[in-house]
Design a protein around this motif. Structure first.
Motif, PDB file in Angstrom:
ATOM      1  N   SER A 128       0.800  -1.225   0.000  1.00 21.03           N
ATOM      2  CA  SER A 128       0.000   0.000   0.000  1.00 21.03           C
ATOM      3  C   SER A 128       0.835   1.278   0.000  1.00 21.03           C
ATOM      4  N   GLU A 129       1.988   1.285   0.637  1.00 20.05           N
ATOM      5  CA  GLU A 129       2.828   2.488   0.632  1.00 20.05           C
ATOM      6  C   GLU A 129       3.331   2.782  -0.785  1.00 20.05           C
ATOM      7  N   PRO A 144      -7.121   6.404  -5.052  1.00 14.89           N
ATOM      8  CA  PRO A 144      -6.501   6.824  -3.788  1.00 14.89           C
ATOM      9  C   PRO A 144      -7.539   7.044  -2.689  1.00 14.89           C
ATOM     10  N   LEU A 178      -8.179   3.806  -1.099  1.00 15.54           N
ATOM     11  CA  LEU A 178      -7.025   3.416  -0.306  1.00 15.54           C
ATOM     12  C   LEU A 178      -7.038   4.124   1.054  1.00 15.54           C
ATOM     13  N   TYR A 179      -7.245   5.438   1.022  1.00 19.25           N
ATOM     14  CA  TYR A 179      -7.266   6.195   2.279  1.00 19.25           C
ATOM     15  C   TYR A 179      -8.472   5.808   3.147  1.00 19.25           C
ATOM     16  N   TYR A 201       0.230   6.147  -7.077  1.00 18.25           N
ATOM     17  CA  TYR A 201      -1.010   6.851  -7.404  1.00 18.25           C
ATOM     18  C   TYR A 201      -0.755   8.356  -7.458  1.00 18.25           C
ATOM     19  N   ASP A 202       0.014   8.856  -6.491  1.00 19.60           N
ATOM     20  CA  ASP A 202       0.343  10.285  -6.484  1.00 19.60           C
ATOM     21  C   ASP A 202       1.147  10.671  -7.725  1.00 19.60           C
ATOM     22  N   THR A 254       0.410   4.031  -2.860  1.00 21.32           N
ATOM     23  CA  THR A 254       0.106   5.434  -2.583  1.00 21.32           C
ATOM     24  C   THR A 254       1.052   6.361  -3.341  1.00 21.32           C
TER      25      THR A 254
END
Length: 138
Positions: A84-85, A122, A125-126, A91-92, A88
């Motif tokens: 997941s890190e 995202p 995910l958040y 995705y950014d 993230t």
């Protein structure tokens, strides 16, 4: 000059082939053969090749748009496999890539489609992490 153009064309075609193979092998958001790790590796190769292509020709709409979309796909793979890190961060990066393309080509439907497809990922995910504020932003 001609030799460079051939390389760019070949590089983009190989990247596209790696993307297609990765999707068939095991892209998590489509019908596939269930080989997620192999699919991820092929998509990563496509992302690397597209990154090189865009670096050599940063004004190419198709290359930049394809890079942003493949970055999203690799992030999807990472998220689905517990990374997941990394998801993230990617995705950014994808969002940044596609927003840059949109700034240069604001009316291109393919770019807008890529941004729309990316916009909820995202947030999901958040939301899964319990960060509702960040989730709402996306």
């Amino acid at each position: 000059r001609r030799q460079r153009q051939v390389w760019i064309s070949d590089s983009a075609q190989v990247a596209g082939a790696n993307r297609d193979i990765g999707m068939l092998q095991g892209y998590v958001h489509g019908y596939n053969l269930g080989k997620i790790d192999e699919g991820t590796a092929s998509l990563e190769r496509a992302m690397t090749l597209l990154g090189q292509f865009v670096e050599s020709d940063p004004r190419d709409l198709d290359g930049r748009n394809s890079l942003g979309q493949v970055q999203t796909m690799v992030a999807d793979q990472y998220l689905a496999t517990g990374r997941s890190e990394e998801a993230t961060s990617l995705y950014d990066l994808s969002l940044s890539t596609l927003q840059g393309v949109q700034a240069d080509f604001p009316d291109d439907a393919r770019v807008l489609d890529g941004l729309a497809a990316l916009s909820n990922r995202p947030g999901t995910l958040y939301f899964g992490r319990g960060d509702l504020e960040a989730s709402l932003v996306h």
